[in-house]
Design an enzyme around this catalytic site. Structure first.
Site, PDB file in Angstrom:
ATOM      1  N   ASP A 172      -4.578  -3.522   4.975  1.00  0.00           N
ATOM      2  CA  ASP A 172      -5.019  -2.983   6.258  1.00  0.00           C
ATOM      3  C   ASP A 172      -6.542  -3.067   6.428  1.00  0.00           C
ATOM      4  O   ASP A 172      -7.037  -3.525   7.423  1.00  0.00           O
ATOM      5  CB  ASP A 172      -4.514  -1.548   6.488  1.00  0.00           C
ATOM      6  CG  ASP A 172      -4.673  -0.667   5.255  1.00  0.00           C
ATOM      7  OD1 ASP A 172      -5.407  -1.056   4.332  1.00  0.00           O
ATOM      8  OD2 ASP A 172      -4.063   0.417   5.214  1.00  0.00           O
ATOM      9  N   ASP A 204       0.859  -1.183   0.000  1.00  0.00           N
ATOM     10  CA  ASP A 204       0.000   0.000   0.000  1.00  0.00           C
ATOM     11  C   ASP A 204       0.887   1.223   0.000  1.00  0.00           C
ATOM     12  O   ASP A 204       2.046   1.144   0.407  1.00  0.00           O
ATOM     13  CB  ASP A 204      -0.812   0.041   1.310  1.00  0.00           C
ATOM     14  CG  ASP A 204      -1.928  -0.957   1.309  1.00  0.00           C
ATOM     15  OD1 ASP A 204      -2.426  -1.257   0.224  1.00  0.00           O
ATOM     16  OD2 ASP A 204      -2.289  -1.424   2.406  1.00  0.00           O
ATOM     17  N   ASP A 264      -9.257  -6.181   2.629  1.00  0.00           N
ATOM     18  CA  ASP A 264      -7.943  -6.633   2.156  1.00  0.00           C
ATOM     19  C   ASP A 264      -7.657  -8.076   2.544  1.00  0.00           C
ATOM     20  O   ASP A 264      -6.705  -8.674   2.046  1.00  0.00           O
ATOM     21  CB  ASP A 264      -6.833  -5.739   2.726  1.00  0.00           C
ATOM     22  CG  ASP A 264      -6.776  -4.392   2.018  1.00  0.00           C
ATOM     23  OD1 ASP A 264      -7.299  -4.312   0.892  1.00  0.00           O
ATOM     24  OD2 ASP A 264      -6.234  -3.445   2.594  1.00  0.00           O
TER      25      ASP A 264
HETATM   26  P1  ATP Z   1      -3.674   2.887   0.237  1.00  0.00           P
HETATM   27  O1  ATP Z   1      -4.451   1.902  -0.552  1.00  0.00           O
HETATM   28  O2  ATP Z   1      -2.346   3.181  -0.317  1.00  0.00           O
HETATM   29  O3  ATP Z   1      -3.689   2.674   1.700  1.00  0.00           O
HETATM   30  P2  ATP Z   1      -5.775   4.843   0.303  1.00  0.00           P
HETATM   31  O4  ATP Z   1      -5.892   5.241   1.721  1.00  0.00           O
HETATM   32  O5  ATP Z   1      -5.897   5.941  -0.712  1.00  0.00           O
HETATM   33  O6  ATP Z   1      -4.396   4.253  -0.042  1.00  0.00           O
HETATM   34  P3  ATP Z   1      -8.314   3.574   0.519  1.00  0.00           P
HETATM   35  O7  ATP Z   1      -8.359   3.632   1.997  1.00  0.00           O
HETATM   36  O8  ATP Z   1      -8.854   2.421  -0.193  1.00  0.00           O
HETATM   37  O9  ATP Z   1      -6.852   3.724   0.002  1.00  0.00           O
HETATM   38  O10 ATP Z   1      -9.069   4.870   0.029  1.00  0.00           O
HETATM   39  C1  ATP Z   1      -9.437   5.016  -1.321  1.00  0.00           C
HETATM   40  C2  ATP Z   1      -9.820   6.445  -1.585  1.00  0.00           C
HETATM   41  O11 ATP Z   1     -10.994   6.795  -0.860  1.00  0.00           O
HETATM   42  C3  ATP Z   1      -8.796   7.473  -1.169  1.00  0.00           C
HETATM   43  O12 ATP Z   1      -7.858   7.713  -2.171  1.00  0.00           O
HETATM   44  C4  ATP Z   1      -9.628   8.698  -0.919  1.00  0.00           C
HETATM   45  O13 ATP Z   1      -9.861   9.406  -2.125  1.00  0.00           O
HETATM   46  C5  ATP Z   1     -10.920   8.121  -0.408  1.00  0.00           C
HETATM   47  N1  ATP Z   1     -10.945   8.153   1.046  1.00  0.00           N
HETATM   48  C6  ATP Z   1     -10.029   7.656   1.895  1.00  0.00           C
HETATM   49  N2  ATP Z   1     -10.386   7.831   3.152  1.00  0.00           N
HETATM   50  C7  ATP Z   1     -11.578   8.442   3.135  1.00  0.00           C
HETATM   51  C8  ATP Z   1     -12.484   8.881   4.139  1.00  0.00           C
HETATM   52  N3  ATP Z   1     -12.243   8.718   5.434  1.00  0.00           N
HETATM   53  N4  ATP Z   1     -13.616   9.487   3.743  1.00  0.00           N
HETATM   54  C9  ATP Z   1     -13.883   9.638   2.449  1.00  0.00           C
HETATM   55  N5  ATP Z   1     -13.083   9.240   1.471  1.00  0.00           N
HETATM   56  C10 ATP Z   1     -11.944   8.664   1.783  1.00  0.00           C
END
Ligand code: ATP
Length: 880
Positions: free
Chosen positions: A612, A339, A616
């Site tokens: 995480d 990630d 996943d």
């Molecule tokens: P990684 O996969 O590298 O951990 P990430 O945090 O971007 O990255 P996700 O948690 O799947 O991955 O989040 C996907 C997308 O959703 C993010 O890129 C963001 O645009 C949106 N996002 C993340 N957190 C929130 C939240 N708390 N509320 C609303 N949208 C969110």
């Protein structure tokens, strides 16, 4: 009596002496005394004595006990001393004790690791939320549940917001159950089955979606899980492939040994001048000697010990191994899929740029977030959300106060597939909905936008302006989130994400910076040198991902980035074909991760995958090495993982790979050492018997094996890593333990030691008899040479390829075992009484020195061979 699911909630609360503010610490403490820990009892552990008896079941030890009996009988018949019998018995005892010690040590290491990964949960006590070990829960506690949590005990739900729970471990039903607070209506008076108790949650199930609050009713063995007794005995197969292979090897060797023993026995019987009981017993002792010589008793225990010491070391370096098999796989890792957020970056977000009306943006972002701010603006919560709330506080929007006038009345929780989150708030003017999420997704749901304080239709031109803003922020490696709103008179009956998250009015964008972790560039360089391919997988925007990947050197070209939408358009076949062209995956959903892992696996690569979020778990499970995040990871993903990073850090994965390689190296060194010395002993006993020389008795070989085999092999297992561990390509997972010419090296080194011992024997024999024959001096010299040869050879084995003189480090344990072995060998032949017990003689200093010198030759000879091997290898790589 009414069941828990039938009772009125307030009645149940009163019965359990619980309140909305939870129990007090004192009450919880008292109840813990009364009810005991919230743990499932483990199947009975063996005590030391039982373990000792188990060790004695080893075929080798049984054979030795038989030898002791034979020796006792022969000595009684011939009136000789019983020294040999005692020596054998002592050695058998020591061997078993050593086995118990090693096993306990390994067991303790694994237990300590289990403690480190013990589950925790969020409980409300004294009105405050805190994280406690799940084992400390008591009936009456109030526990918060959210997506990804394991339910820590049985209880009734006080709150359930879109709460769905996977109860497959209890009911076998694989579809998560929608949970409710309302009482279960009973149609008939029969008992409601577990799966239908919708207002309850049970230990061992996991939250797939939403959030809830649980009033704990039962803990420990009184839970439904505790009632299913046999789940406790479902221990997993904990042997690693290497351990299995070595056990098989051990069995094969034993069979071979028995065959050789039978041969020697028959051969000797045929050749014996007279066949009476005493010759039979004598010949039996020779066969036993041979068996002692040949069975590598230390093999299995050394491997277990090295593995367990390795995992202890790894846990100190923040990598907790949950399955021993992962250690071996780590050493073969070809691809590390990781990630971005929190693993490659610090997960310390700050809003640094915005677009749109800041006041409104601040309100929307702050209210539509689960992070909390206290009166003086200090913020707590998940980093992305905390950054947004902190930004709002700075803009003068205070969440704590605002929540009084605009309370949240409903929500659609964030989920990484939808990439959005929505909350509904009651205001004086009606209901307002705020939605925040990935800008591309939110934009697709917007029909209007706010310009200069007015709500206008969002036309193509407007969309282009917003997209350009997103691209500009993303190109600077910022994580961008969009906010939007919608109004209602009253809360709509159906406020599911599908219904609510459309026809929105776009408010603005917030761009957050998340700096790269400082150890990461170095770790990535190490990866490349070690022939391991780093792959970044993120839910974030394509441009943000590409900007960070370029900064880190993971990609050079934009074509190396693939998005989730693009993945949807290609088949698994195409992905398999082109998988090595892509190094970054952006805007992916958790299910894409499974496809990526499978494509790599199909290519034969050993793949590590981090995870995480709750979704996943499947990809983490299907990877060869599933990696869970200790800090941000959900229970569900941690449970599926083979390895847990307590610091969520990419560099820790690389460090773990390095450890994995070192552990395997060390195990190979120990194996090569043990087998080469065993082979030398077999050759000697076999040869000496054929040549009618005075051959080693079981007690001699036991003495040698105890002093020189076990301890040096263990010391080799603790050898520090060689300089080039991370400079060579990954080992192939299907490579045999003996690959790279190890079988050949074992054979030549075993023969070399045998030849040196033979020379030493002949020297002694000539000194005593003037010719080769049945000589005590010869045997004593051979004894010294064999002992010391093994000690010297253990130093050779500190590196299989490099010269010991260039290693730069010292192995203190090896020195300790070597010096003590040397001293004890010397005492055995220089103290007349000891020599007599061992049926050896008090050697003159001259002969003793000669035997030592001959033994020492094993070092220069092996050094020369290693030098030749290195030269050949250089030539081969140069021509390749
Ligand atoms: P990684 O996969 O590298 O951990 P990430 O945090 O971007 O990255 P996700 O948690 O799947 O991955 O989040 C996907 C997308 O959703 C993010 O890129 C963001 O645009 C949106 N996002 C993340 N957190 C929130 C939240 N708390 N509320 C609303 N949208 C969110």
């Amino acid at each position: 009596m009414a069941e828990v699911y039938e009772k009125d909630l307030s009645e149940l609360q009163a019965e359990l002496g619980s309140r909305d503010t939870g129990l007090s610490e004192q009450e919880a403490g008292e109840r813990l005394q009364k009810y005991g820990k919230n743990e499932l009892e483990k199947a009975g552990k063996k005590n030391v004595f039982q373990k000792f008896l188990d060790e004695l079941k080893d075929p080798m030890l049984i054979m030795l006990l038989a030898a002791a009996v034979v020796s006792a009988v022969t000595n009684a018949v011939s009136g000789e001393s019983m020294a040999e019998v005692f020596i054998i018995l002592i050695v058998v005892g020591l061997n078993a004790a050593l086995g118990v010690f090693q096993e306990s040590k390994a067991e303790n290491a694994v237990e300590a690791l289990q403690k480190m990964t013990a589950a925790t949960c969020h409980v409300i006590r004294d009105g405050k939320q805190e994280e406690v070990p799940s084992s400390s829960l008591v009936p009456g506690d109030v526990v918060l549940l959210e997506a990804g949590d394991m339910v820590p005990a049985d209880g009734r739900l006080l709150e359930a917001e879109s709460l769905r729970i996977d109860e497959s471990s209890l009911t076998g039903e694989s579809v998560p159950v929608q949970k409710l607070v309302k009482m279960v209506k009973q149609e008939d008076s029969g008992e409601v089955s577990l799966g239908d108790r919708k207002n309850m949650a049970f230990m061992g199930s996991s939250v797939s979606y939403g959030r809830g609050k649980l009033l704990v009713t039962d803990t420990g063995m009184r839970t439904e899980m505790g009632k299913i007794a046999d789940v406790l005995n479902q221990t997993e197969d904990s042997e690693t492939p290497l351990q299995k292979k070595l056990n098989e090897l051990g069995k094969k060797l034993s069979v071979m040994v028995i065959l050789i023993c039978v041969f020697i026995f028959v051969f000797d019987m045929v050749m014996a001048p007279e066949r009476n009981l005493s010759t039979v017993l004598q010949i039996f002792m020779i066969a036993v000697s041979l068996a002692v010589a040949a069975i590598p008793e230390g093999l299995a225990t050394v491997v277990t010990l090295v593995l367990s010491l390795g995992v202890t070391r790894m846990s100190k370096a923040n990598a907790i191994v949950r399955r021993l098999t992962a250690v071996e796989a780590l050493g073969c890792t070809n691809v590390i899929c990781s990630d971005k957020t929190g693993t490659l970056t610090q997960n310390r977000m700050t809003v640094v740029r915005t677009f749109g009306d800041r006041k409104l943006l601040a309100e929307a972002m702050s209210l539509c977030s689960d992070a909390q701010a206290d009166e003086d603006g200090a913020v707590q919560g998940e980093p992305t959300e905390a950054a947004l709330v902190a930004f709002a506080e700075k803009e003068g929007f205070h969440k704590k106060q605002a929540e009084k006038t605009m309370p949240r009345i409903a929500e659609c929780p964030f989920d990484s597939s939808r990439k959005m989150m929505t909350t509904f708030h009651r205001t004086e003017k009606g209901i307002i909905q705020y939605t925040k999420g990935a800008p591309d997704v939110v934009l697709g749901r917007c029909a209007t936008w706010i310009r200069d304080g007015k709500e206008l239709p969002l036309d193509e031109e407007g969309r282009r302006i917003i997209r350009d803003q997103v691209s500009a922020m993303a190109a600077d490696a910022l994580r961008v989130l969009a906010a939007a709103k919608r109004s209602y008179k009253t809360l709509p009956e159906n406020h599911s994400p599908e219904q609510a998250e459309q026809n929105l009015c776009f408010i603005g964008l917030a761009g957050m910076m998340d700096p790269v972790r400082k150890e990461v560039p170095d770790a990535l360089r190490k990866c490349r040198e070690a022939g391991i391919r780093p792959v970044m997988i993120t839910g974030d925007h394509r441009d943000t991902a590409a900007a960070i990947a370029r900064e880190l050197g993971i990609i050079q070209e934009d074509s190396e980035v693939k998005t989730g939408a693009e993945l949807d358009r290609i088949s698994d076949e195409e992905l398999y074909r082109d998988i090595d062209k892509y190094h970054v995956y952006a805007r992916v959903k958790p299910e894409h991760k499974v496809r990526i892992v499978n494509a790599w696996k199909k290519r034969g690569a050993i793949t590590a995958m981090t995870g995480d979020g709750v979704n996943d778990a499947p990809s983490v499970k299907s990877a060869d090495i599933g990696i869970g995040m200790g800090i941000t990871g959900t229970d569900v993903t941690k449970n599926a993982a083979d390895l847990i990073l307590t610091d969520d850090n990419y560099a820790t994965i690389v460090r773990a790979v390095e450890e994995g390689r070192q552990i395997y190296d060390n195990i190979r060194k120990a194996i090569q050492f043990l087998l080469s010395t065993n082979i030398s002993e077999v050759i000697i006993v076999f040869l000496f018997t054929l040549l009618r020389f005075n051959t080693f008795r079981p007690m001699h070989l036991l003495f040698i094996n105890l002093l020189t085999d076990c301890f040096p092999a263990m010391a080799l297992g603790m050898e520090s890593e060689e300089k080039d561990v991370m400079k060579r390509p990954p080992r192939k997972s299907d490579d045999s333990v003996f690959s790279g010419g190890m079988g050949r090296d074992i054979a030549y080194q075993g023969s070399l030691v045998a030849v040196l011992v033979l020379i030493s024997y002949l020297f002694g024999s000539f000194a005593q008899l003037g010719e080769p024959g049945h000589s005590v001096t010869g045997l004593t010299m051979a004894f010294v040479t064999l002992n010391l040869c093994e000690i010297f050879h253990s130093f050779n084995m500190r590196s299989r390829i490099h010269s010991v003189f260039t290693l730069g480090s010292q192995n203190l344990t090896l020195w300790l075992s070597g010096v003590s072995g040397f001293v004890l060998t010397t005492l055995a032949v220089k103290i007349p009484a000891a020599a007599k017990v061992l049926q050896l003689e008090d050697l003159s200093w001259g002969l003793y020195g000669t035997a030592v010198l001959i033994a020492f030759l094993v070092i220069p000879v092996v050094e020369i061979v290693k030098a030749v091997q290195r030269a050949l290898r250089r030539k081969k790589t140069a021509s390749a």
